[in-house]
Design a protein around this motif. Structure first.
Motif, PDB file in Angstrom:
ATOM      1  N   VAL A  44      26.977 -36.502 -43.774  1.00 45.22           N
ATOM      2  CA  VAL A  44      27.587 -35.313 -44.384  1.00 45.22           C
ATOM      3  C   VAL A  44      28.681 -34.842 -43.452  1.00 45.22           C
ATOM      4  CG1 VAL A  44      27.221 -32.956 -45.207  1.00 45.22           C
ATOM      5  CG2 VAL A  44      25.422 -34.688 -45.514  1.00 45.22           C
ATOM      6  N   SER A  45      29.905 -34.946 -43.872  1.00 44.04           N
ATOM      7  CA  SER A  45      31.038 -34.666 -43.005  1.00 44.04           C
ATOM      8  C   SER A  45      30.958 -33.276 -42.374  1.00 44.04           C
ATOM      9  CB  SER A  45      32.344 -34.803 -43.785  1.00 44.04           C
ATOM     10  OG  SER A  45      33.454 -34.555 -42.948  1.00 44.04           O
ATOM     11  N   GLY A  46      30.568 -32.290 -43.163  1.00 42.40           N
ATOM     12  CA  GLY A  46      30.523 -30.919 -42.670  1.00 42.40           C
ATOM     13  C   GLY A  46      29.445 -30.650 -41.654  1.00 42.40           C
ATOM     14  N   GLU A  47      28.518 -31.609 -41.469  1.00 45.67           N
ATOM     15  CA  GLU A  47      27.428 -31.416 -40.518  1.00 45.67           C
ATOM     16  C   GLU A  47      27.708 -32.061 -39.162  1.00 45.67           C
ATOM     17  OE1 GLU A  47      23.830 -32.775 -42.323  1.00 45.67           O
ATOM     18  OE2 GLU A  47      23.801 -31.176 -43.841  1.00 45.67           O
ATOM     19  N   LEU A  48      28.815 -32.773 -39.046  1.00 51.57           N
ATOM     20  CA  LEU A  48      29.151 -33.398 -37.771  1.00 51.57           C
ATOM     21  C   LEU A  48      29.678 -32.354 -36.790  1.00 51.57           C
ATOM     22  CD1 LEU A  48      31.007 -36.625 -38.985  1.00 51.57           C
ATOM     23  CD2 LEU A  48      28.610 -36.387 -38.318  1.00 51.57           C
ATOM     24  N   SER A  49      29.492 -32.618 -35.508  1.00 51.58           N
ATOM     25  CA  SER A  49      30.049 -31.749 -34.478  1.00 51.58           C
ATOM     26  C   SER A  49      31.577 -31.750 -34.567  1.00 51.58           C
ATOM     27  CB  SER A  49      29.619 -32.234 -33.088  1.00 51.58           C
ATOM     28  OG  SER A  49      28.219 -32.230 -32.965  1.00 51.58           O
ATOM     29  N   PHE A  50      32.180 -30.718 -33.998  1.00 47.57           N
ATOM     30  CA  PHE A  50      33.639 -30.583 -33.956  1.00 47.57           C
ATOM     31  C   PHE A  50      34.223 -30.541 -35.368  1.00 47.57           C
ATOM     32  CE2 PHE A  50      32.231 -33.552 -30.531  1.00 47.57           C
ATOM     33  CZ  PHE A  50      32.128 -32.600 -29.531  1.00 47.57           C
ATOM     34  N   ALA A  51      33.855 -29.485 -36.089  1.00 45.88           N
ATOM     35  CA  ALA A  51      34.283 -29.330 -37.481  1.00 45.88           C
ATOM     36  C   ALA A  51      35.796 -29.303 -37.623  1.00 45.88           C
ATOM     37  CB  ALA A  51      33.689 -28.048 -38.064  1.00 45.88           C
ATOM     38  N   GLN A  52      36.505 -28.990 -36.539  1.00 47.64           N
ATOM     39  CA  GLN A  52      37.973 -28.966 -36.599  1.00 47.64           C
ATOM     40  C   GLN A  52      38.546 -30.338 -36.951  1.00 47.64           C
ATOM     41  OE1 GLN A  52      35.935 -28.168 -33.985  1.00 47.64           O
ATOM     42  NE2 GLN A  52      37.020 -26.821 -32.543  1.00 47.64           N
ATOM     43  N   LEU A  53      37.748 -31.395 -36.756  1.00 43.19           N
ATOM     44  CA  LEU A  53      38.227 -32.759 -36.997  1.00 43.19           C
ATOM     45  C   LEU A  53      37.891 -33.268 -38.402  1.00 43.19           C
ATOM     46  CD1 LEU A  53      37.119 -34.366 -33.601  1.00 43.19           C
ATOM     47  CD2 LEU A  53      39.391 -33.496 -34.206  1.00 43.19           C
ATOM     48  N   THR A  54      37.318 -32.426 -39.236  1.00 43.71           N
ATOM     49  CA  THR A  54      36.850 -32.874 -40.553  1.00 43.71           C
ATOM     50  C   THR A  54      37.962 -33.514 -41.376  1.00 43.71           C
ATOM     51  OG1 THR A  54      35.099 -31.202 -40.616  1.00 43.71           O
ATOM     52  CG2 THR A  54      35.787 -32.143 -42.719  1.00 43.71           C
ATOM     53  N   ASP A  55      39.095 -32.854 -41.493  1.00 49.30           N
ATOM     54  CA  ASP A  55      40.191 -33.411 -42.288  1.00 49.30           C
ATOM     55  C   ASP A  55      40.759 -34.682 -41.656  1.00 49.30           C
ATOM     56  OD1 ASP A  55      39.898 -31.329 -44.060  1.00 49.30           O
ATOM     57  OD2 ASP A  55      41.570 -30.155 -43.272  1.00 49.30           O
ATOM     58  N   ASP A  56      40.786 -34.721 -40.341  1.00 46.48           N
ATOM     59  CA  ASP A  56      41.289 -35.912 -39.644  1.00 46.48           C
ATOM     60  C   ASP A  56      40.364 -37.098 -39.880  1.00 46.48           C
ATOM     61  OD1 ASP A  56      43.381 -34.358 -38.521  1.00 46.48           O
ATOM     62  OD2 ASP A  56      42.007 -33.653 -36.971  1.00 46.48           O
ATOM     63  N   ARG A  57      39.065 -36.851 -39.854  1.00 44.86           N
ATOM     64  CA  ARG A  57      38.109 -37.925 -40.133  1.00 44.86           C
ATOM     65  C   ARG A  57      38.276 -38.446 -41.553  1.00 44.86           C
ATOM     66  NH1 ARG A  57      33.608 -34.076 -37.429  1.00 44.86           N
ATOM     67  NH2 ARG A  57      33.615 -34.929 -35.300  1.00 44.86           N
ATOM     68  N   ALA A  58      38.500 -37.538 -42.486  1.00 47.28           N
ATOM     69  CA  ALA A  58      38.695 -37.955 -43.876  1.00 47.28           C
ATOM     70  C   ALA A  58      39.921 -38.853 -44.008  1.00 47.28           C
ATOM     71  CB  ALA A  58      38.834 -36.723 -44.771  1.00 47.28           C
ATOM     72  N   ALA A  59      40.965 -38.552 -43.263  1.00 52.18           N
ATOM     73  CA  ALA A  59      42.178 -39.362 -43.307  1.00 52.18           C
ATOM     74  C   ALA A  59      41.922 -40.766 -42.772  1.00 52.18           C
ATOM     75  CB  ALA A  59      43.289 -38.678 -42.504  1.00 52.18           C
ATOM     76  N   VAL A  60      41.169 -40.871 -41.669  1.00 51.47           N
ATOM     77  CA  VAL A  60      40.874 -42.184 -41.105  1.00 51.47           C
ATOM     78  C   VAL A  60      39.934 -42.954 -42.026  1.00 51.47           C
ATOM     79  CG1 VAL A  60      39.971 -43.446 -39.117  1.00 51.47           C
ATOM     80  CG2 VAL A  60      41.208 -41.316 -38.764  1.00 51.47           C
ATOM     81  N   VAL A 133      33.627 -40.826 -27.879  1.00 52.49           N
ATOM     82  CA  VAL A 133      34.966 -40.810 -28.462  1.00 52.49           C
ATOM     83  C   VAL A 133      35.088 -42.029 -29.366  1.00 52.49           C
ATOM     84  CG1 VAL A 133      37.435 -40.965 -27.971  1.00 52.49           C
ATOM     85  CG2 VAL A 133      35.961 -39.520 -26.550  1.00 52.49           C
ATOM     86  N   SER A 134      35.377 -41.787 -30.640  1.00 56.98           N
ATOM     87  CA  SER A 134      35.309 -42.820 -31.667  1.00 56.98           C
ATOM     88  C   SER A 134      36.619 -42.977 -32.415  1.00 56.98           C
ATOM     89  CB  SER A 134      34.194 -42.450 -32.664  1.00 56.98           C
ATOM     90  OG  SER A 134      34.322 -43.130 -33.894  1.00 56.98           O
ATOM     91  N   ALA A 135      36.943 -44.206 -32.766  1.00 56.68           N
ATOM     92  CA  ALA A 135      38.157 -44.459 -33.543  1.00 56.68           C
ATOM     93  C   ALA A 135      38.044 -43.909 -34.954  1.00 56.68           C
ATOM     94  CB  ALA A 135      38.432 -45.965 -33.602  1.00 56.68           C
ATOM     95  N   LEU A 136      36.840 -43.818 -35.485  1.00 58.49           N
ATOM     96  CA  LEU A 136      36.634 -43.324 -36.841  1.00 58.49           C
ATOM     97  C   LEU A 136      36.390 -41.822 -36.887  1.00 58.49           C
ATOM     98  CD1 LEU A 136      36.274 -43.684 -39.854  1.00 58.49           C
ATOM     99  CD2 LEU A 136      33.912 -44.426 -39.442  1.00 58.49           C
ATOM    100  N   TRP A 137      35.533 -41.327 -36.007  1.00 59.47           N
ATOM    101  CA  TRP A 137      35.105 -39.931 -36.076  1.00 59.47           C
ATOM    102  C   TRP A 137      35.878 -39.023 -35.124  1.00 59.47           C
ATOM    103  CZ3 TRP A 137      32.389 -40.278 -40.250  1.00 59.47           C
ATOM    104  CH2 TRP A 137      31.597 -41.397 -40.487  1.00 59.47           C
ATOM    105  N   GLY A 138      36.665 -39.602 -34.246  1.00 56.48           N
ATOM    106  CA  GLY A 138      37.341 -38.801 -33.227  1.00 56.48           C
ATOM    107  C   GLY A 138      36.413 -38.539 -32.060  1.00 56.48           C
ATOM    108  N   ALA A 139      35.384 -37.754 -32.302  1.00 60.11           N
ATOM    109  CA  ALA A 139      34.373 -37.482 -31.283  1.00 60.11           C
ATOM    110  C   ALA A 139      33.090 -37.047 -31.989  1.00 60.11           C
ATOM    111  CB  ALA A 139      34.838 -36.400 -30.321  1.00 60.11           C
TER     112      ALA A 139
END
Length: 282
Positions: A44-60, A133-139
């Motif tokens: 669930v994207s909204g449950e991952l840490s660092f919610a500021q990266l949600t849109d960036d993760r969706a783009a990747v 630090v992840s290529a897909l999730w950022g962090a």
């Protein structure tokens, strides 16, 4: 050119013991290999840490899914034919079973860290202090639920470009805020270090050498193993090092270690004996 700052240091005065490992942040790279789980709810994207990266993760995720469906996917992602099933899984990550990051990431570093054999207090410290630090999730943190995936930070995905560069400007404000002024122990490989450079002036990279015929030689693949051991050792400590000098003092209770400075910044250099065996913690 490297300059040796500290070759020996007395152990720091103990502070009040807490169940929290306050004062240190441990940065790890992901493993190339991931452990798939047959059952489990999707991430669930909204449950991952660092919610500021949600849109960036969706783009990747969108770029990865599109690339993974193309005929040249293996070439773009830099993997061989034997990993075709993992590339195919990239297309359906939104429905794949997810598990805690510490269960998904495998490989040399994570085997040495061996999360499952830590006591509950150390596991709690790992969940609080370790960032992958992840290529897909950022962090992500160890407690985040993610599916296995195949994507390296060295990849270039259209329309994003080189992932290390793309993530750097997005990760920097987020992780700098998380880090604050606490000590950062950077156990990442150079590929993943390129995606975020700590800027608080209180970070130390971890380098590994081994004596070969009496001469220190850089350890390549098995450096991951020792870095995993360093991470495990640090999260087992009830009191954290808060600066490079305290980190050195702590490391010297277990390893032949020196604190050096080179053009990249401060590094904790660990020197292993010629007969050192790389074994996994039990």
């Amino acid at each position: 050119m490297m300059s040796y700052l500290f070759q020996a240091a007395p152990c720091a005065e103990p502070r009040l013991i807490s169940d929290k490992l306050e004062g240190v942040l441990i940065l790890l790279p992901p493993s190339e290999g991931k452990t798939a789980h047959a059952h489990g709810a999707p991430f669930v994207s909204g449950e991952l840490s660092f919610a500021q990266l949600t849109d960036d993760r969706a783009a990747v995720l969108a770029a990865l899914s599109e690339v993974s469906a193309q005929e040249n996917a293996m070439e773009v992602l830099g993997v061989g034919a034997t990993l075709a099933h993992e590339v195919a899984r990239n297309i359906r990550l939104h429905t794949e079973p997810a598990a805690k990051a510490h269960d998904i990431y495998s490989g040399v570093l994570f085997e040495a860290l061996n999360y499952a054999t830590l006591d509950p207090a150390a596991q709690q410290r790992a969940d609080q202090s370790i960032i992958v630090v992840s290529a897909l999730w950022g962090a992500v943190r160890f407690g985040d639920s993610i599916p296995p995936y195949r994507l390296s930070m060295s990849a270039k995905l259209e329309p994003l470009g080189k992932l290390a560069s793309w993530w750097k400007k997005r990760l920097t404000p987020v992780l700098d805020q998380v880090a604050g002024d606490q000590l950062i122990v950077d156990a990442r490989s150079s590929t993943y270090a390129a995606a975020y450079k700590p800027s608080n002036g209180n970070s130390v990279a971890v380098n590994v050498f081994q004596l070969r015929n009496g001469v220190p030689k850089v350890v390549s693949h098995f450096a991951k193993h020792t870095r995993g051991e360093v991470a495990r050792f640090l999260i087992q400590q009830p009191v954290a090092a808060q600066n490079p000098e305290e980190l050195l003092s702590l490391a010297q209770t277990k390893w032949d270690a020196q604190l050096v400075e080179d053009k990249k910044g401060l590094a904790l250099n660990i020197l292993l004996a010629e007969d050192h065996q790389f074994t996994t913690a039990k």
